[in-house]
Design a protein around this motif. Structure first.
Motif, PDB file in Angstrom:
ATOM      1  N   ASN A  91      -9.674   6.990  -7.733  1.00  0.00           N
ATOM      2  CA  ASN A  91      -9.018   8.021  -8.088  1.00  0.00           C
ATOM      3  C   ASN A  91      -7.830   8.730  -6.429  1.00  0.00           C
ATOM      4  O   ASN A  91      -7.740   8.315  -5.815  1.00  0.00           O
ATOM      5  N   ILE A  92      -7.388   9.857  -6.716  1.00  0.00           N
ATOM      6  CA  ILE A  92      -6.714  10.126  -5.899  1.00  0.00           C
ATOM      7  C   ILE A  92      -7.535  10.945  -4.852  1.00  0.00           C
ATOM      8  O   ILE A  92      -7.140  10.018  -2.954  1.00  0.00           O
ATOM      9  N   GLY A  93      -8.790  11.113  -4.595  1.00  0.00           N
ATOM     10  CA  GLY A  93      -9.788  11.298  -3.102  1.00  0.00           C
ATOM     11  C   GLY A  93     -10.008   9.604  -2.688  1.00  0.00           C
ATOM     12  O   GLY A  93     -10.377   9.924  -1.742  1.00  0.00           O
ATOM     13  N   ASN A  94     -10.692   8.643  -3.625  1.00  0.00           N
ATOM     14  CA  ASN A  94     -10.837   7.813  -3.053  1.00  0.00           C
ATOM     15  C   ASN A  94      -9.852   7.128  -2.687  1.00  0.00           C
ATOM     16  O   ASN A  94     -10.214   5.558  -2.659  1.00  0.00           O
ATOM     17  N   ILE A  95      -8.766   6.843  -3.048  1.00  0.00           N
ATOM     18  CA  ILE A  95      -7.583   5.497  -3.342  1.00  0.00           C
ATOM     19  C   ILE A  95      -7.586   4.866  -1.967  1.00  0.00           C
ATOM     20  O   ILE A  95      -7.622   3.974  -2.063  1.00  0.00           O
ATOM     21  N   LYS A  96      -7.592   5.395  -0.967  1.00  0.00           N
ATOM     22  CA  LYS A  96      -7.507   5.361   0.468  1.00  0.00           C
ATOM     23  C   LYS A  96      -8.707   3.863   0.945  1.00  0.00           C
ATOM     24  O   LYS A  96      -8.598   3.076   1.024  1.00  0.00           O
ATOM     25  N   ASP A  97     -10.383   4.588   0.878  1.00  0.00           N
ATOM     26  CA  ASP A  97     -11.007   3.880   0.952  1.00  0.00           C
ATOM     27  C   ASP A  97     -11.183   2.729  -0.102  1.00  0.00           C
ATOM     28  O   ASP A  97     -11.782   1.480  -0.070  1.00  0.00           O
ATOM     29  N   ILE A  98     -10.968   1.972  -1.622  1.00  0.00           N
ATOM     30  CA  ILE A  98     -10.690   1.584  -2.475  1.00  0.00           C
ATOM     31  C   ILE A  98      -9.845   0.666  -2.293  1.00  0.00           C
ATOM     32  O   ILE A  98     -10.309  -0.676  -2.502  1.00  0.00           O
ATOM     33  N   ILE A  99      -8.788   0.721  -1.476  1.00  0.00           N
ATOM     34  CA  ILE A  99      -7.439  -0.140  -0.859  1.00  0.00           C
ATOM     35  C   ILE A  99      -7.894  -0.918   0.343  1.00  0.00           C
ATOM     36  O   ILE A  99      -8.014  -2.382   0.234  1.00  0.00           O
ATOM     37  N   VAL A 100      -8.769  -0.400   1.065  1.00  0.00           N
ATOM     38  CA  VAL A 100      -9.800  -0.943   1.695  1.00  0.00           C
ATOM     39  C   VAL A 100     -10.443  -2.346   1.704  1.00  0.00           C
ATOM     40  O   VAL A 100     -10.783  -3.249   1.346  1.00  0.00           O
ATOM     41  N   GLU A 101     -10.980  -1.778   0.395  1.00  0.00           N
ATOM     42  CA  GLU A 101     -12.149  -2.589  -0.453  1.00  0.00           C
ATOM     43  C   GLU A 101     -11.814  -3.618  -1.022  1.00  0.00           C
ATOM     44  O   GLU A 101     -12.050  -4.793  -1.446  1.00  0.00           O
ATOM     45  N   LEU A 102     -11.067  -3.596  -1.797  1.00  0.00           N
ATOM     46  CA  LEU A 102      -9.780  -4.451  -2.294  1.00  0.00           C
ATOM     47  C   LEU A 102      -9.185  -5.492  -1.607  1.00  0.00           C
ATOM     48  O   LEU A 102      -9.245  -6.600  -2.196  1.00  0.00           O
ATOM     49  N   PHE A 103      -8.636  -5.033  -0.487  1.00  0.00           N
ATOM     50  CA  PHE A 103      -7.982  -6.132   0.387  1.00  0.00           C
ATOM     51  C   PHE A 103      -9.741  -6.487   1.278  1.00  0.00           C
ATOM     52  O   PHE A 103      -8.441  -8.592   1.758  1.00  0.00           O
ATOM     53  N   GLY A 104     -10.659  -6.193   0.786  1.00  0.00           N
ATOM     54  CA  GLY A 104     -11.348  -7.046   1.376  1.00  0.00           C
ATOM     55  C   GLY A 104     -12.336  -8.178   0.015  1.00  0.00           C
ATOM     56  O   GLY A 104     -13.108  -9.065   0.884  1.00  0.00           O
ATOM     57  N   ALA A 105     -11.628  -8.214  -0.967  1.00  0.00           N
ATOM     58  CA  ALA A 105     -11.623  -9.413  -1.765  1.00  0.00           C
ATOM     59  C   ALA A 105     -10.321 -10.618  -1.791  1.00  0.00           C
ATOM     60  O   ALA A 105      -9.270 -10.014  -1.019  1.00  0.00           O
ATOM     61  N   ASN A 106     -10.868 -11.368  -2.057  1.00  0.00           N
ATOM     62  CA  ASN A 106      -9.563 -12.471  -2.142  1.00  0.00           C
ATOM     63  C   ASN A 106      -8.279 -12.202  -2.933  1.00  0.00           C
ATOM     64  O   ASN A 106      -8.280 -13.365  -4.574  1.00  0.00           O
ATOM     65  N   LEU A 107      -7.487 -11.064  -2.763  1.00  0.00           N
ATOM     66  CA  LEU A 107      -6.837 -11.296  -4.114  1.00  0.00           C
ATOM     67  C   LEU A 107      -5.842 -11.961  -4.079  1.00  0.00           C
ATOM     68  O   LEU A 107      -4.785 -12.066  -5.327  1.00  0.00           O
ATOM     69  N   VAL A 108      -5.491 -13.160  -3.525  1.00  0.00           N
ATOM     70  CA  VAL A 108      -4.757 -14.181  -3.823  1.00  0.00           C
ATOM     71  C   VAL A 108      -5.195 -14.491  -5.277  1.00  0.00           C
ATOM     72  O   VAL A 108      -4.000 -14.915  -5.522  1.00  0.00           O
ATOM     73  N   ARG A 109      -5.866 -14.911  -4.961  1.00  0.00           N
ATOM     74  CA  ARG A 109      -6.734 -16.032  -5.614  1.00  0.00           C
ATOM     75  C   ARG A 109      -6.630 -15.195  -7.192  1.00  0.00           C
ATOM     76  O   ARG A 109      -6.803 -15.934  -8.398  1.00  0.00           O
ATOM     77  N   GLY A 110      -7.474 -13.843  -6.911  1.00  0.00           N
ATOM     78  CA  GLY A 110      -7.551 -12.876  -7.757  1.00  0.00           C
ATOM     79  C   GLY A 110      -6.627 -12.109  -8.411  1.00  0.00           C
ATOM     80  O   GLY A 110      -6.739 -10.801  -8.755  1.00  0.00           O
ATOM     81  N   ARG A 111      -5.487 -12.616  -7.917  1.00  0.00           N
ATOM     82  CA  ARG A 111      -4.218 -11.459  -8.073  1.00  0.00           C
ATOM     83  C   ARG A 111      -3.713 -11.406 -10.278  1.00  0.00           C
ATOM     84  O   ARG A 111      -4.121 -10.167 -10.255  1.00  0.00           O
ATOM     85  N   GLY A 112      -4.221 -12.614 -10.719  1.00  0.00           N
ATOM     86  CA  GLY A 112      -4.447 -12.059 -11.390  1.00  0.00           C
ATOM     87  C   GLY A 112      -5.533 -11.527 -12.899  1.00  0.00           C
ATOM     88  O   GLY A 112      -5.235 -10.321 -13.396  1.00  0.00           O
ATOM     89  N   LEU A 113      -7.025 -11.304 -12.453  1.00  0.00           N
ATOM     90  CA  LEU A 113      -7.843 -10.541 -12.571  1.00  0.00           C
ATOM     91  C   LEU A 113      -7.423  -9.081 -11.622  1.00  0.00           C
ATOM     92  O   LEU A 113      -7.726  -8.116 -12.531  1.00  0.00           O
TER      93      LEU A 113
END
Length: 337
Positions: free
Chosen positions: A127-149
């Motif tokens: 949501n708007i309030g936690n989007i910055k924390d969500i972005i940091v949390e997502l970059f902690g995952a392997n987004l190149v492998r999980g881009r389709g997910l």
């Protein structure tokens, strides 16, 4: 066996006589012996329903087979389809897999399920309030492998909650600055989804798709030419549904087109004006077009280009993907799911 003693009739009142008659009837049924010459219907009338019904298979006989099938799921697929697995059972499963020689396959399945959870969890909480924390949390995952997910999770969450479309678009815009292949894949899948929904006359899916594409245009992830192509396709042969989808799309992207391509916006509203006066559409649709003109006169103040708190990308870091509506070589890369 003797029958119950009889009470003299002169000592019974009316209610007692009724009870006596009922008692005699029940007594005659219970104490009567089976006659060899009685009909089959008479026998079936006196037979309890439990004896008439066909024998059913015992539920206990099927349980071992069902348990064997359920126990085979964790062994074959690693985490039993994403369900929780106790550590003891997981260790046993890994040992059995190692003995069979397919431990690597089980580990890959398990790591894939863990990656899916690491992506779906933050997306559903964004949501708007936690989007910055969500972005940091997502970059902690392997987004190149999980881009389709990631793309599938965002599209599913947005279709179920269109009020958060601006949040999901801002999320894609930030990820697009570091991993442009994810932004391009998102735009490509949304275009293909809109094409399918438009051919099937699925108005709900069309609206959710164009709303996402509108906010991606506002965030400079999709090119403004794509927005013009969408409106042109919807208004080429106007119907009540296509005009409604076009109105919903223009409300979201109108402020952006007015600032970056005012001539395109003028053309769009000229098309709406001609439809309003010439096309045979429902009065409800006519009213929607009139409300859209009021929105334009007010400067689209209720639908800003980027809402407060979601302007997270600098202009020199934006990467725009020129995906066109009429591209024939678009690939959704479904194998990445």
């Amino acid at each position: 066996m003797s029958s119950p003693p009889q009470i003299p009739p002169d000592k019974l009142d009316d209610s007692s006589r009724v009870l006596k008659a009922v008692s005699e009837t029940r007594t005659s049924i219970v104490y009567s012996s089976d006659d060899d010459e009685s009909s089959d219907s008479e026998r079936r009338r006196r037979t309890p329903p439990a004896e008439l019904s066909p024998p059913r298979a015992s539920a206990g006989r099927e349980k071992p087979e069902a348990r064997q099938q359920q126990s085979a799921l964790p062994t074959r697929f690693g985490t039993a389809g994403g369900r929780y697995m106790p550590p003891t059972l997981k260790r046993k499963m890994m040992a059995d897999a190692a003995s069979r020689g397919d431990a690597k396959e089980v580990q890959q399945r398990e790591s894939w399920d863990q990656l899916k959870k690491r992506i779906n969890g933050p997306v559903n909480k964004a949501n708007i309030g936690n989007i910055k924390d969500i972005i940091v949390e997502l970059f902690g995952a392997n987004l190149v492998r999980g881009r389709g997910l990631l793309c599938r999770s965002l599209m599913r969450a947005q279709s179920q909650s269109t009020s958060f479309t601006a949040v999901y678009a801002a999320l894609v815009a930030v990820i697009n600055t570091k991993l442009p292949l994810i932004g391009e894949l998102m735009v490509t899948r949304l275009v293909l989804q809109f094409r399918r929904a438009f051919k099937r006359d699925d108005k709900g899916l069309c609206i959710s798709s164009v709303m996402f594409l509108a906010h991606l245009s506002n965030q400079r992830v999709a090119h403004e030419v794509l927005a013009f192509q969408i409106v042109s396709l919807l208004l080429e042969t106007p119907t009540d549904d296509s005009v409604e989808v076009a109105v919903a799309f223009t409300r979201e992207v109108g402020a952006f087109l007015g600032s970056i391509a005012p001539r395109v916006l003028n053309y769009v509203f000229d098309a709406f004006r001609s439809i309003l006066h010439e096309a045979e559409i429902d009065k409800r649709t006519q009213y929607m077009i009139e409300v859209l003109f009021h929105y334009r006169r007010d400067g689209f103040k209720d639908s800003p280009v980027i809402p407060d708190g979601l302007d997270l990308v600098e202009e020199d870091e934006q990467i725009v993907h020129e995906v066109a509506m009429d591209d024939d070589d678009l690939d959704a890369q479904d194998e990445l799911n």
